[in-house]
Design a protein around this motif. Structure first.
Motif, short mmCIF file in Angstrom:
data_model
loop_
_atom_site.label_atom_id
_atom_site.label_comp_id
_atom_site.label_asym_id
_atom_site.label_seq_id
_atom_site.Cartn_x
_atom_site.Cartn_y
_atom_site.Cartn_z
N ASP A 36 39.52 29.05 39.11
CA ASP A 36 39.73 28.08 38.06
C ASP A 36 39.22 28.43 36.75
OD1 ASP A 36 39.38 25.67 36.25
OD2 ASP A 36 39.44 24.53 38.09
N ASP A 37 40.04 28.88 35.86
CA ASP A 37 39.54 29.58 34.48
C ASP A 37 38.73 28.58 33.71
OD1 ASP A 37 39.36 31.81 32.80
OD2 ASP A 37 40.77 30.82 31.46
N VAL A 38 38.89 27.27 33.70
CA VAL A 38 37.82 26.52 33.04
C VAL A 38 36.44 26.63 33.81
CG1 VAL A 38 37.59 24.09 32.31
CG2 VAL A 38 39.96 24.77 32.39
N THR A 44 41.57 37.21 37.64
CA THR A 44 42.52 38.00 36.84
C THR A 44 42.42 37.53 35.34
OG1 THR A 44 43.82 37.93 39.10
CG2 THR A 44 45.09 38.40 37.01
N VAL A 45 42.22 36.30 35.01
CA VAL A 45 41.85 36.31 33.66
C VAL A 45 40.81 37.10 32.87
CG1 VAL A 45 41.38 34.48 32.08
CG2 VAL A 45 42.93 33.91 33.81
N GLN A 46 39.67 37.22 33.95
CA GLN A 46 38.61 37.84 33.29
C GLN A 46 39.10 39.58 33.19
OE1 GLN A 46 35.16 36.75 35.95
NE2 GLN A 46 35.04 34.78 34.87
N GLU A 47 39.53 39.91 33.92
CA GLU A 47 40.02 41.19 34.15
C GLU A 47 40.97 41.68 32.91
OE1 GLU A 47 42.23 42.45 37.50
OE2 GLU A 47 42.81 44.62 36.36
N LEU A 48 42.03 40.60 32.65
CA LEU A 48 42.48 40.66 31.53
C LEU A 48 41.73 40.54 30.01
CD1 LEU A 48 45.27 40.77 29.73
CD2 LEU A 48 45.56 38.35 29.97
N GLU A 49 40.90 39.77 30.05
CA GLU A 49 40.09 39.58 28.94
C GLU A 49 39.21 40.87 28.55
OE1 GLU A 49 39.81 34.60 28.73
OE2 GLU A 49 38.04 35.67 29.48
N ARG A 50 38.66 41.30 29.64
CA ARG A 50 38.06 42.61 29.55
C ARG A 50 38.85 44.00 29.01
NH1 ARG A 50 35.36 41.27 34.46
NH2 ARG A 50 36.88 42.38 35.78
N ALA A 61 37.11 38.54 24.57
CA ALA A 61 38.40 38.02 24.39
C ALA A 61 38.59 36.82 25.19
CB ALA A 61 39.60 39.03 24.81
N LEU A 62 39.59 36.09 24.65
CA LEU A 62 39.89 34.78 25.22
C LEU A 62 41.41 34.74 25.64
CD1 LEU A 62 38.72 31.92 25.63
CD2 LEU A 62 39.44 31.26 23.52
N GLY A 243 45.40 32.96 36.24
CA GLY A 243 45.55 34.46 36.86
C GLY A 243 46.98 34.72 37.02
N ILE A 244 47.75 33.74 37.49
CA ILE A 244 49.31 33.70 37.72
C ILE A 244 50.02 34.71 36.41
CG2 ILE A 244 51.30 32.45 37.85
CD1 ILE A 244 49.65 32.45 40.33
N ILE A 245 49.36 34.11 35.33
CA ILE A 245 50.06 34.51 34.07
C ILE A 245 49.53 35.59 33.31
CG2 ILE A 245 51.75 32.67 33.48
CD1 ILE A 245 49.49 31.51 31.61
N ALA A 246 47.96 35.84 33.72
CA ALA A 246 47.36 36.80 33.22
C ALA A 246 47.56 38.00 33.94
CB ALA A 246 45.87 36.69 33.51
#
Ligand code: TLP
Length: 352
Positions: A36-38, A44-50, A61-62, A243-246
């Motif tokens: 849950d990214d909130v 996966t979102v965190q990996e994309l932001e990194r 990054a956000l 993460g699905i879209i990240a």
């Protein structure tokens, strides 16, 4: 809008936003680990932001649903109500964001006419408000790179560095609408970091030339991104199992950057062929990346009419004002599509 009554398999040059996820991208989406990214626990979102922060050379990054939201979150984060932001008069923020800075941030925009979309530091300096209680406070300078309505031209690093120096002198912030910043880097052979370094915040899109279905990145220092995260929530952009879209974004950054040069080569070939059609006019100097702007005033037809005539023959473009149309190359356009597109233009405009 493309719906039916058209030949199968249209050549879609409306925008680089029309790409569909490739098989490899779809696999990455299907296999994405999510949380849950909130709650900030989607790996996966965190990996994309990194990854995005590293590529842009920024601290943090956000992940944001769209480029528009990223620009508006940046505006909210940098400014206060009654401030003013300097923008280029043909920029996306001024032209295509539904008046967002006024509606959301309570910010007035000061639109300046750039030369081919490019703002110079001295003209920006002239527009900075004096310290006078009657006037808004100039807080932010926004630049767009590549500049969409100017034909995808690159704002050179040297010019951006001059704007940075001015901003430092006058205590202003600089935001880069870098929806297509990877195109700028591909065209100039420079690193994306060089374009981002002079700017306090940067947004770039994953859903344009990079071929992801959804998403943009907002970048800046840690404190900027911490506040931006709150404003993203305010706008309803806090996403859950994102993460699905990240995953598509990570795939795009790893696989689809190098190939942007192919889009540029194809845009150039298309532009050179169209420039030979007597009733069309194209400024070939502006065709630096994947955008071709075609002036149709010599045809005696409106841009809307030209779009319809091309559409009937299975070729999709958009109007770009009353007398201009735009064609954009992208991941789903190959050499053969360009080979097919050129005669369509020739046939349509030979007749008018
Ligand atoms: N541009 C779209 C349209 O909205 C015009 C396009 O087809 O080119 N900055 C720039 C420079 C853009 O070109 C765009 C989209 C955005 C921001 C907004 O991105 P999204 O569509 O993700 O909100």
């Amino acid at each position: 809008m493309y719906t039916s009554s058209m030949p199968h398999d249209p050549i879609d040059l409306r925008s680089d936003t029309v790409t569909r996820p490739s098989a490899g991208m779809r696999r990455a989406i299907a296999e994405a680990a999510v949380g849950d990214d909130v709650f900030e626990d989607d790996p996966t979102v965190q990996e994309l932001e990194r990854l995005a922060a590293e590529l842009a050379g920024k601290e943090a990054a956000l992940f944001v649903p769209s480029g528009t939201m990223a620009n508006e979150v940046a505006m909210l984060t940098h400014t206060h109500r009654t401030d003013e932001a300097i923008v280029e008069i043909d920029s996306h923020i001024y032209k295509y964001e539904v008046g967002g800075p006024a509606a959301l941030s309570g910010v007035q925009l000061s639109p300046l006419k750039g030369e081919g979309g490019i703002l110079r530091a001295d003209q920006i300096e002239d527009a900075i408000r004096p310290d006078d209680l009657h006037q808004p406070i100039t807080r932010l300078i926004c630049i767009e790179n590549t500049h969409n309505r100017a034909g995808g031209v690159v704002h050179p690093v040297a010019g951006i560095s001059e704007i940075r120096r001015l901003a430092d002198d006058r205590g202003l912030k600089v935001h880069l609408d870098g929806a297509r910043i990877f195109n700028a880097a591909a065209a100039s052979g420079r690193d994306v970091k060089e374009y981002c370094a002079p700017c306090d915040s940067v947004m770039f899109c994953l859903s344009k030339g990079l071929g992801a279905p959804i998403g943009s990145m907002l970048l800046g220092d840690r404190s900027f991104i911490r506040l931006a995260r709150r404003y993203r929530k305010l706008l309803g952009g806090g996403m859950r199992q994102a993460g699905i879209i990240a995953a598509a974004g990570i795939y795009a950054l790893k696989h689809n950057v190098v190939r942007l040069a192919d889009d540029h080569r194809r845009a150039r070939r298309l532009a050179e062929a169209l420039a030979r059609i007597p009733r069309l006019s194209i400024d070939l100097d502006t065709v630096e990346t994947n955008i071709v702007v075609i002036d149709v005033s010599g045809t005696g037809l409106s841009a809307d009419q030209c779009v319809l005539l091309l559409e009937k023959r299975g070729l999709l473009v958009v109007t770009f004002g009353r007398t201009r149309i735009r064609a954009v190359t992208h991941l789903d356009i190959d050499d053969e599509d360009v080979d097919r597109a050129i005669p369509v233009f020739e046939q349509v405009f030979a007749k008018v």
